[in-house]
Design a protein around this motif. Structure first.
Motif, PDB file in Angstrom:
ATOM      1  N   LYS A  21       0.827  -1.210   0.000  1.00  0.00           N
ATOM      2  CA  LYS A  21       0.000   0.000   0.000  1.00  0.00           C
ATOM      3  C   LYS A  21       0.861   1.260   0.000  1.00  0.00           C
ATOM      4  O   LYS A  21       0.398   2.325  -0.370  1.00  0.00           O
ATOM      5  CB  LYS A  21      -0.949   0.001   1.190  1.00  0.00           C
ATOM      6  N   HIS A  22       2.109   1.129   0.421  1.00  0.00           N
ATOM      7  CA  HIS A  22       3.065   2.242   0.397  1.00  0.00           C
ATOM      8  C   HIS A  22       4.019   2.127  -0.792  1.00  0.00           C
ATOM      9  O   HIS A  22       5.102   2.713  -0.781  1.00  0.00           O
ATOM     10  CB  HIS A  22       3.853   2.284   1.708  1.00  0.00           C
ATOM     11  N   LEU A  60       8.520   3.666   8.247  1.00  0.00           N
ATOM     12  CA  LEU A  60       7.069   3.469   8.314  1.00  0.00           C
ATOM     13  C   LEU A  60       6.648   2.560   9.461  1.00  0.00           C
ATOM     14  O   LEU A  60       5.634   2.804  10.115  1.00  0.00           O
ATOM     15  CB  LEU A  60       6.555   2.869   6.998  1.00  0.00           C
TER      16      LEU A  60
END
Length: 69
Positions: A21-22, A60
């Motif tokens: 998703k990143h 992250l």
């Protein structure tokens, strides 16, 4: 590819999805690939990320938690 995480398969699958998703192309593999895949979600697996994305992935998922220790 660089090792990013080792743990139960259930966690590895979620982490790979979150990394994607990143826009980080993570892959997963079993810790011991010679064992048969019997569907055990606790089986140890690894998450690998491209070396160029490792620092961003670390930021992250780990950097914010260092303050909690």
């Amino acid at each position: 590819m660089k090792l990013f995480y080792t743990g139960p398969l259930v966690n590895v699958e979620m982490l790979v999805m979150m990394l994607e998703k990143h826009q980080i192309a993570a892959t997963q593999e079993f810790e011991d690939p010679t064992q048969p895949d019997d569907g055990d979600l606790n089986r140890l697996a690894k998450v690998l990320v491209p070396e160029v994305d490792y620092d961003r992935a670390y930021q992250l998922f780990y950097a914010a938690r260092e303050d909690e220790l």
